[in-house]
Design a protein around this motif. Structure first.
Motif, PDB file in Angstrom:
ATOM      1  N   GLY A  50      13.266   7.579   6.508  1.00  0.00           N
ATOM      2  CA  GLY A  50      13.697   8.144   5.225  1.00  0.00           C
ATOM      3  C   GLY A  50      15.113   7.720   4.881  1.00  0.00           C
ATOM      4  N   ILE A  51      16.005   7.757   5.883  1.00  0.00           N
ATOM      5  CA  ILE A  51      17.398   7.393   5.636  1.00  0.00           C
ATOM      6  C   ILE A  51      17.499   5.916   5.271  1.00  0.00           C
ATOM      7  N   ILE A  52      16.790   5.064   6.035  1.00  0.00           N
ATOM      8  CA  ILE A  52      16.852   3.615   5.763  1.00  0.00           C
ATOM      9  C   ILE A  52      16.331   3.322   4.358  1.00  0.00           C
ATOM     10  N   ARG A  53      15.209   3.963   4.009  1.00  0.00           N
ATOM     11  CA  ARG A  53      14.644   3.748   2.660  1.00  0.00           C
ATOM     12  C   ARG A  53      15.658   4.159   1.596  1.00  0.00           C
ATOM     13  N   ASN A  54      16.304   5.267   1.859  1.00  0.00           N
ATOM     14  CA  ASN A  54      17.280   5.787   0.907  1.00  0.00           C
ATOM     15  C   ASN A  54      18.446   4.812   0.742  1.00  0.00           C
ATOM     16  N   ILE A  55      18.931   4.285   1.856  1.00  0.00           N
ATOM     17  CA  ILE A  55      20.056   3.343   1.796  1.00  0.00           C
ATOM     18  C   ILE A  55      19.653   2.075   1.048  1.00  0.00           C
ATOM     19  N   LEU A  56      18.427   1.547   1.379  1.00  0.00           N
ATOM     20  CA  LEU A  56      17.979   0.279   0.792  1.00  0.00           C
ATOM     21  C   LEU A  56      17.582   0.414  -0.672  1.00  0.00           C
ATOM     22  N   SER A  57      17.485   1.660  -1.146  1.00  0.00           N
ATOM     23  CA  SER A  57      17.158   1.826  -2.572  1.00  0.00           C
ATOM     24  C   SER A  57      18.357   1.480  -3.447  1.00  0.00           C
ATOM     25  N   GLY A  58      19.543   1.471  -2.805  1.00  0.00           N
ATOM     26  CA  GLY A  58      20.731   1.057  -3.528  1.00  0.00           C
ATOM     27  C   GLY A  58      21.068  -0.390  -3.238  1.00  0.00           C
ATOM     28  N   SER A  59      22.332  -0.720  -3.453  1.00  0.00           N
ATOM     29  CA  SER A  59      22.751  -2.105  -3.185  1.00  0.00           C
ATOM     30  C   SER A  59      23.056  -2.265  -1.697  1.00  0.00           C
ATOM     31  N   PHE A  60      22.844  -3.496  -1.208  1.00  0.00           N
ATOM     32  CA  PHE A  60      23.086  -3.758   0.212  1.00  0.00           C
ATOM     33  C   PHE A  60      23.360  -5.249   0.390  1.00  0.00           C
ATOM     34  N   LYS A  61      23.960  -5.565   1.513  1.00  0.00           N
ATOM     35  CA  LYS A  61      24.237  -6.963   1.844  1.00  0.00           C
ATOM     36  C   LYS A  61      22.979  -7.576   2.471  1.00  0.00           C
ATOM     37  N   LYS A  94       0.848  -1.198   0.000  1.00  0.00           N
ATOM     38  CA  LYS A  94       0.000   0.000   0.000  1.00  0.00           C
ATOM     39  C   LYS A  94       0.886   1.251   0.000  1.00  0.00           C
ATOM     40  N   PRO A  95       0.330   2.364  -0.440  1.00  0.00           N
ATOM     41  CA  PRO A  95       1.145   3.605  -0.509  1.00  0.00           C
ATOM     42  C   PRO A  95       1.667   4.050   0.851  1.00  0.00           C
ATOM     43  N   ASN A  96       0.937   3.757   1.924  1.00  0.00           N
ATOM     44  CA  ASN A  96       1.365   4.230   3.240  1.00  0.00           C
ATOM     45  C   ASN A  96       2.309   3.268   3.954  1.00  0.00           C
ATOM     46  N   ASP A  97       2.836   2.260   3.231  1.00  0.00           N
ATOM     47  CA  ASP A  97       3.817   1.358   3.830  1.00  0.00           C
ATOM     48  C   ASP A  97       5.048   2.138   4.259  1.00  0.00           C
ATOM     49  N   SER A  98       5.580   1.792   5.439  1.00  0.00           N
ATOM     50  CA  SER A  98       6.808   2.464   5.906  1.00  0.00           C
ATOM     51  C   SER A  98       7.977   2.128   5.006  1.00  0.00           C
ATOM     52  N   PHE A  99       8.039   0.866   4.582  1.00  0.00           N
ATOM     53  CA  PHE A  99       9.109   0.413   3.685  1.00  0.00           C
ATOM     54  C   PHE A  99       8.487  -0.451   2.593  1.00  0.00           C
ATOM     55  N   THR A 100       9.127  -0.494   1.487  1.00  0.00           N
ATOM     56  CA  THR A 100       8.600  -1.320   0.385  1.00  0.00           C
ATOM     57  C   THR A 100       9.214  -2.715   0.380  1.00  0.00           C
ATOM     58  N   ASP A 101      10.214  -2.915   1.221  1.00  0.00           N
ATOM     59  CA  ASP A 101      10.898  -4.203   1.275  1.00  0.00           C
ATOM     60  C   ASP A 101      10.527  -4.950   2.551  1.00  0.00           C
TER      61      ASP A 101
END
Length: 1568
Positions: free
Chosen positions: A326-337, A227-234
């Motif tokens: 916001g920061i976590i979403r931003n980090i997870l939008s890139g590559s991660f372990k 849903k659009p109001n999800d805190s994270f998409t992952d």
């Protein structure tokens, strides 16, 4: 260690609001957690109230004594005024204490429930003692998480997988140093603002001190809902280390290493702090870092890519969490372990619970098994590796159901189907040795229970892993197609049918891809059933199939659900279930269980509710909806056994009604079948209704109400509770009452509809079942508190579950439940009845039948006790009457004599009916049997009164002779004495004495009887001939047909028909054509068909010969039986024994016969030849002649003086001989006494031996010691062993007479062959008893003369007084013996003479037992032949009920037979009917209820064909009884000759029948 078994039991009710003592905290925590109450963390602790009260009392005293004011107290230090209170236990210490004290399986359950409550789970746990770090990886194995991911191209994608396998980003949270802010609270705001996923310092119950949480790292997951109001998409894992990470090096290093993002909370940043060392190393790492600074108020700052700091000072929790998100979403939008939970097992320095040897052994075995499935298409696994349960089992189920709905030539069709079933079983057996199943069974059977538990868990987990991706894909496809289907349905599109086909195809794929332990257990069941049905040996290769039920029973006892009904095949594997429950009974005993079943629509939360209520493990995930029905045992705890009358609750979970997978027309039938089965099998059914949709509710209620009504009609009494789940605003009582009112109205409406459907009378739901709408309807809040997937369970739901559980147990406490064996029988009875179209008429409660059969045996014992006592009383009173000591018998006297025995029987009945194990079932018959025993008692007493009145009547008729007897005996005595004196010295030997006595005897008889007329013998044959001639019957006709006396046993009476072929045309339309038209003609016929029906005639031709129809033949047989019975009754009513024979009796009888035949002829459309009347008269004469001759002989014996005098010849020769030899009067007198006593003694011995023999056989001889059905089985066995066709015909036509003959033959065989020695011993015992009686009589005579005047009359009076009840003793004239005064000598002589008589009696042949007044066979006939003798209207099988009048129970018999055996044939043909009526009532065939009927009645509605059909209960049973099949084949030729018909055409005998042997036929009787 705590184990799941400690909590998987019914314990005391949880108290929701009350405080809990510290000692109960652990158990209360687990119990609340099991019912999904997330408030388990916040349990109020009960303080020690006594100490508090004492402290307050002391404080008051101190205050009053010192005079201090309250104001002073206010400012005083608490340290000074009171001791420190004991701190509460930290809630998380309770959780961790339980965790540490639990075994691995309880840990797994606990962690799974914590996850369902949306709580963080312990990931790294320091051991409280050794401080080692443990990772409870095993505890996570059952947890699956579902989430939705948004894909721009594909839209929302649903994912579901075990958390151990999921590769996710992981965010670790560490605290370095001591901070005033709560890291856990901040985390909660990230994941779920409304729920404390991680426990924090501001949670209720939190304390400053905690002992077990520091160093624990917890993990939780965020699951997006798409849903659009999800805190994270992952799908993200969050780890939280409790305590100061600076002092927890090991845990900190592990989390830093495994994390995708590290979040560090520090109170402040100062160079030189210990925390800076950690932060410095993190900054050097390539992993993103977020540093949260408590005393910094700066906004988020990116120090460099992937490295951030956020100030928290003066910021609200929500603002800080939004910045962090916001920061976590931003980090997870890139590559991660990525992080995977399973990889923790590879980290050194920690102990993983899965590393223990037993767990690894179970895993290795499971991996070995699942390796066999690698690379296979999941949808093909079951087909290849579990072949017995797929198409083969489905086909077997389909054919089995067909057996109850046969069409066409049904017996041939049935045999063909049975061959197919056997073939399928053979194919199953051949396919049963797959490598997969062999490996699984070997592991299951060879390991101890603990290792087995690991093995099964691992196997289930690995199987779930196999199908996870496929199930997700199929479910996604199903959702898409379902949405399209609903859209098309709304638009009423033409493509709707195509879309529905696609849905059904996907549904089939879903079923094929679903693969779990339940399918393996199902395969075990099918392998077992295949081998069991084929009778193969117990060991097949490495597989011991006969041990499968025991293996499954162990699993069921340990808490595993077991499949009761296969939802894929829609069938109950009865053989497997019965054997499984038998093994459970062997291991536990026949424990009492309360069966609780649940019913409701699909996906309405039934399984979730049961799991929450009892801590069960029914499958609940969307991809694994319950199919069919499963059962699970829940033990009743010791502390609850005082309140409950059973040992276990057996929970039955079912698939939903109107399941989407079961599309098409079969859905409604399947739902009705399932509902009837589930309602019937349980003591209580929970009716689960989801939401308040009236339309959905109506569909479910109609099915449920109809099921409950069916139970009432078959005398089952389940109870029900309605559960409304997902109801909004349940707190509003007004709305609740309105909802209950509407439900009541719906139920009443459905009850009326169901009553109409089932043909019953019910105006309201309360007419069907005891139901209180106020108490029996429960409302539940919705399961989730918010929107899934992150919503925790609603506490209101948990409260509802607990309240419902308390209601169930409260109601259950009033029930005795049922035994496991009763449950097993209920399953079989219900399922067999459901296979038939008409459940109510097909239901056969085998347990109830078994209890009733035992009751019949007891009834036989009770009636025998009464009969035996009356026989003893009869003997006594008979002797008294013969001795002249009784001239009247009053009923009141007989009742008084019987009172003790009758009372003993009544007490025995009360004890039997009060038996706690069967009381509930027996109560329905108690009143009837008590009334029947009372009637039998009265009937037996009145019958004895009539019998004794006849004896008195005969005695009175003989009075004239009795008065003359003493005079004649005195004269004969004098003459004998005088002759002896004349010949005293002349006769030299015995031979000469006999000659001399013989010369004078005839003269004495002629002299003494000169004034009396002798009674002549009768010549019945001459009388009968004369009477026939008087009736106008020609002598030639009499002699010509005299040989045909046994007219009753003819198979065909067509020879008596006067019609000829030219007079009447033959009916050509055949019955089968009528049957093919039956569906059209049952309710109405065409005009032409009606015309044909009216013209239908009652005859057909067999070549050139006319033959009567079956019904006409039966009418003639009925006439013969009625005439014969009336003739016998007429003769028995005549005073033959008291007044002698008169030829008028025969004349009257013959005229009655002639009159009855004329009346019969006048009512028929055909005429009978005169020879029929002749043969019938000769038959009746023959049937009554024996009775006439015996009665006349008795009359002559009692009334003919010449006969009487001649009978005394031997006695007076003895007297004459004694006098000749010079014996004294005492010796002669002694001989006279003993001669008189001899016959009486013999009679008494035989009479008592007859009673004793009858009693012995009734109690210990197998054909006679059971109920009527037992007797019937032995009769049939006897017939088969003899193989005499005529005997069979006698049995079929005159069953009662044949059974009497059977009893006579068996008694004879018992006495003279099988138990000859024991009979002699019985006879000897009774001789000894009589000897003792005679000794007492001699002693009494001696006492009499010693006490009073010593004369022979006094001695004789004393002697005879003892014998009056036991022996008949004629009066002796003492005039000739007045000179006897040596009474001691007399006693010696009598004793000596009696001893020789006793020896003589002891040596008497057993053949003379027939001389007993009532023969043993007659006694047994009276006892055993008093049951019901009504015959089946189709096949003439006899009702085997032991009670003659057993209303309201219908007539029934366990072994029906082919109707052709009694001559039934297809109308208009000579084809004998080969079908069993038990098969016909399940077929689509029809019949004519009368020979002149035009209307066909479907066999399924046979009970509507008239009273004689309605009074029978004929249950479809596949007619497996071999006995009559063997009979038909064995005597085919004889039957065809007897009835002048043929087993051909539609009546052709199936070839399969000819394979049966006599031994199989006899053995099959024992199956009934």
């Amino acid at each position: 260690m705590l184990t799941p078994a400690d909590f998987l039991q019914i314990g005391p009710a949880l108290k929701q609001q009350s405080d809990t003592p510290e000692k109960d905290l652990a158990h209360t925590f687990i119990q609340r957690l099991m019912i999904l109450d997330y408030r388990a963390r916040y349990i109020p602790v009960k303080q020690d109230s006594a100490e508090v009260c004492q402290f307050r009392h002391e404080l008051d005293v101190v205050s009053n004594e010192t005079g201090k004011s309250i104001l002073d107290d206010l400012f005083s230090s608490t340290e000074d005024s009171e001791p420190k209170p004991k701190p509460n236990v930290h809630p998380m210490d309770v959780q961790m204490a339980v965790f540490h004290c639990s075994d691995t399986f309880l840990r797994q359950n606990m962690i799974t429930k914590l996850s369902q409550c949306q709580y963080a789970l312990p990931l790294l746990v320091p051991d409280p003692v050794s401080k080692d770090i443990e990772c409870p990886l095993w505890a996570f194995r059952q947890i699956r998480k579902s989430w939705k991911m948004t894909d721009k191209s594909k839209g929302s994608i649903m994912k579901s997988m075990p958390v151990c396998k999921a590769e996710t980003p992981m965010v670790s949270f560490l605290r370095l140093g001591s901070a005033s802010l709560s890291k856990s609270q901040l985390l909660n705001n990230l994941i779920n603002e409304r729920h404390s996923t991680f426990f924090h310092r501001n949670c209720p119950g939190s304390t400053k001190t905690r002992y077990l949480m520091d160093g624990v790292a917890e993990i939780a997951w965020y699951c997006p809902a798409g849903k659009p109001n999800d805190s994270f998409t992952d799908f993200i894992a969050f780890c939280n280390l409790h305590g100061d990470a600076l002092s927890l090096d090991k845990q900190r290093d592990i989390l830093i290493e495994k994390a995708s993002i590290n979040v560090v909370l520090v109170p402040s940043l100062k160079r030189g702090d210990r925390s800076m060392t950690v932060i410095s190393s993190l900054l050097k790492s390539s992993k993103p870092l977020i540093c949260l600074i408590a005393d910094n108020d700066s906004n988020p700052v990116q120090m460099k890519p992937g490295y951030y700091k956020i100030g928290l000072k003066d910021k609200s929790q929500s603002d800080a969490s939004e910045e962090l998100k916001g920061i976590i979403r931003n980090i997870l939008s890139g590559s991660f372990k990525s992080f995977q939970l399973e990889t923790l097992a590879q980290v050194s320095g920690i102990r993983v619970d899965e590393e223990n040897e037993i767990c690894q052994k179970g895993k290795a075995a499971a991996l070995k098994i699942t390796s066999l499935l690698k690379g296979m298409d999941v949808s093909k696994i079951k087909e290849k590796k579990l072949p017995c349960q797929g198409e083969l089992w489905h086909e077997w189920s389909r054919i089995t159901k067909q057996q109850y709905h046969l069409k066409g030539e049904i017996e041939k069709e049935k045999c063909k189907n049975q061959e197919k079933l056997q073939e399928i079983r053979q194919r199953q057996r051949d396919a049963s040795c797959s490598d997969f199943m062999q490996l699984f069974i070997n592991n299951l059977s060879s390991w101890p229970s603990n290792e087995k538990a690991y093995f099964l868990k691992w196997t289930q987990n690995l199987l779930d892993d196999l199908s996870t991706d496929d199930l997700a894909r199929i479910l996604h496809s199903y959702d898409e197609k379902w949405s399209e289907f609903l859209a098309l349905k709304k638009d009423k599109s033409d493509q709707l049918k195509n879309k529905q086909t696609e849905l059904e195809k996907i549904s089939t794929q879903l079923q094929a891809a679903t693969f779990g332990l339940e399918h393996i257990f199902r395969e075990m069941g099918q392998i077992y059933e295949a081998h069991e049905s084929l009778g193969t040996e117990g060991n097949t290769g490495r597989m011991k199939w006969c041990d499968y039920p025991a293996l499954a029973a162990e699993l069921m006892i340990s808490g595993h659900p077991m499949e009761l009904m296969d939802g894929d095949a829609g069938h109950v594997p009865l053989t497997w279930i019965s054997s499984l429950l038998d093994e459970v009974i062997k291991k536990l005993g026949d424990k009492r269980v309360f069966v609780l079943s649940v019913l409701g629509v699909q996906s309405s939360g039934k399984s979730t509710m049961l799991n929450a209520m009892f801590g069960l493990q029914f499958a609940v995930s969307a991809g694994r909806c319950t199919k069919g029905a499963f059962m699970q045992l829940v033990k009743v705890s010791e502390e609850m056994k005082n309140d409950l009358k059973f040992d276990y609750v057996l929970v039955v979970d079912t698939e939903g009604l109107r399941a989407l997978e079961l599309a098409g027309n079969t859905t409604l039938h399947h739902d009705n079948e399932l509902a009837t089965f589930v309602v019937g099998v349980g003591n209580m059914t929970l009716i689960n209704i989801f939401g308040e949709n009236p339309a959905e509710m109506q569909d479910v209620l109609q099915i449920v109400v109809q099921a409950i009504m069916r139970m009432k009609n078959v005398k089952l009494s389940p109870s029900c509770v309605f559960v409304h789940q997902n109801v909004t605003d349940i707190a509003a009582s007004e709305k609740n009452m309105d909802g209950k009112r509407r439900l009541q109205e719906k139920l009443d409406q459905m009850a009326q509809l169901a009553a109409k459907e089932e043909g019953c009378d019910a105006k309201s739901f309360s007419d069907i079942i005891e139901f209180d709408v106020k108490e029996d309807v429960k409302y539940f809040a919705q399961l989730w508190e918010g929107s899934p997937p992150m919503a925790p369970p609603n506490p209101g739901y948990s409260e509802g579950v607990q309240e419902l559980k308390n209601t169930i147990l409260s109601k259950a406490s009033q029930s005795d439940g049922m035994t496991l064996s009763q449950f097993k029988h209920n399953i079989g009875d219900l399922w067999k009845a459901l296979l038939n179209e008409n459940f109510v008429f097909s239901f056969k409660n085998t347990l109830e039948i078994a209890v009733y059969r035992k009751l019949e045996v007891q009834y036989g014992n009770w009636t025998w006790t009464l009969r035996k006592e009356l026989l003893t009383i009869e003997n006594q009173l008979h002797n008294r009457i013969e001795n002249g000591n009784h001239d009247m018998v009053e009923l009141s006297y007989l009742y008084k004599e019987m009172s003790k025995t009758y009372e003993d029987v009544r007490k025995a009945m009360a004890t039997y009916f009060d038996d706690k194990d069967q009381k509930e079932m027996l109560v329905q018959w108690r009143g009837r049997f008590e009334s029947k025993i009372k009637d039998i008692h009265e009937e037996l007493v009145k019958a004895l009164k009539r019998k004794l009145d006849e004896v008195l009547q005969q005695k009175n008729a003989c009075k004239k002779l009795d008065r003359m007897k003493p005079e004649f005996e005195n004269k004969l005595l004098q003459k004998s004495k005088e002759l002896a004196l004349q010949l005293k010295d002349k006769a030299t030997n015995e031979r000469e004495l006999q000659i001399q006595f013989g010369h004078v005897w005839d003269g004495w008889v002629a002299e003494l009887t000169a004034d009396t007329e002798p009674i002549k013998d009768i010549n019945l044959q001459e009388n009968q001939l004369a009477i026939l001639l008087e009736l106008g019957i020609e002598s030639s006709l009499i002699h010509e047909h005299g040989k045909n006396k046994n007219i009753a046993n003819l198979g065909d009476y067509s020879e008596y028909d006067t019609r000829t072929k030219q007079q009447d045309p033959c009916e050509e339309r055949q019955r089968s054509e009528d049957e093919r038209e039956s569906k059209n003609t049952t309710t109405g016929q065409s005009d032409s068909l009606k015309k044909q029906g009216k013209q239908r005639l009652s005859l057909c031709f067999q070549g050139e010969k006319i033959c009567l129809t079956y019904q006409e033949q039966e009418q003639i047989r009925s006439l013969i039986d009625e005439v014969n019975d009336e003739a016998k009754s007429t003769i028995q009513g005549k005073p033959l024994a008291t007044r002698g024979y008169s030829s008028s009796y025969l004349e009257e009888m013959a005229k009655n016969v002639e009159k009855q035949v004329k009346e019969f002829k006048s009512q028929q459309s055909y005429a009978l030849k005169k020879k029929f009347t002749v043969d019938l008269l000769l038959y009746v004469f023959d049937a009554t002649s024996q009775n006439i001759l015996e009665s006349h002989h008795q009359f002559k014996r009692n009334n003919d003086l010449r006969y009487y005098v001649n009978s005394k010849k031997e006695q007076f020769y003895g007297i004459f001989s004694s006098f000749c030899k010079g014996h004294s009067s005492a010796v002669v007198f002694a001989e006279m006494i003993c001669d008189k006593l001899k016959d009486s003694t013999v009679q008494a011995v035989y009479d008592q031996t007859a009673i004793d023999l009858a009693g012995e056989m009734k109690c210990s001889f197998s054909p006679f010691n059971g109920n009527r059905m037992n007797l019937e089985k032995h009769v049939l066995k006897s017939l088969a062993e003899k193989e005499d066709f005529q005997d069979y015909m006698n049995y079929i036509r005159q069953p009662r007479e044949h059974v009497k003959t059977f009893i006579k033959e068996e008694v004879k065989k018992y006495i003279f062959t099988e138990h000859k020695d024991s009979t002699k011993s019985l006879l000897k015992k009774n001789v000894q008893d009589i000897q003792g009686l005679l000794s007492r009589a001699l002693h009494k005579a001696a006492e009499k003369v010693a006490q009073g005047e010593a004369n022979i009359n006094m001695w004789l009076e004393g002697f005879s007084s003892v014998l009056k009840d036991q022996l008949t003793f004629d009066t002796i004239s003492c005039q000739t013996f007045g000179d006897i005064n040596e009474f001691d000598f007399l006693e010696v002589v009598v004793k000596k003479r009696l001893e020789s008589i006793i020896e003589e009696i002891t040596a008497l042949p057993l053949d003379d037992l027939e001389k007993s007044r009532v023969r043993p066979d007659k006694i047994l006939i009276d006892q055993l032949c008093n049951g019901c003798w009504v015959q089946c209207p189709f096949c003439s099988a006899i009702c085997t009920n032991t009670l003659e009048d057993h209303s309201p129970d219908k007539h029934s018999v366990p072994f029906h037979r082919p109707s052709g055996i009694i001559g039934w044939h297809t109308r208009g043909t000579v084809e004998l009917v080969i079908n069993f009526c038990t098969t016909l009532v399940a077929s689509d065939r029809s019949f004519y209820p009368k020979h002149d009927s035009d209307e066909l009645i479907p066999y399924k509605l046979y009970h509507t064909a008239g009273p004689k059909y309605e009074s029978w209960k004929i249950t479809a049973d596949e007619s497996k009884l071999i006995y009559w099949k063997w009979f038909v084949c064995k005597f085919q030729t004889e039957l065809e000759d007897h009835y002048k018909k043929k087993f051909e055409g539609r009546g052709q005998i199936p070839s399969a029948w000819r394979k049966h042997t006599k031994e199989e036929a006899i053995a099959s009787l024992d199956e009934m």
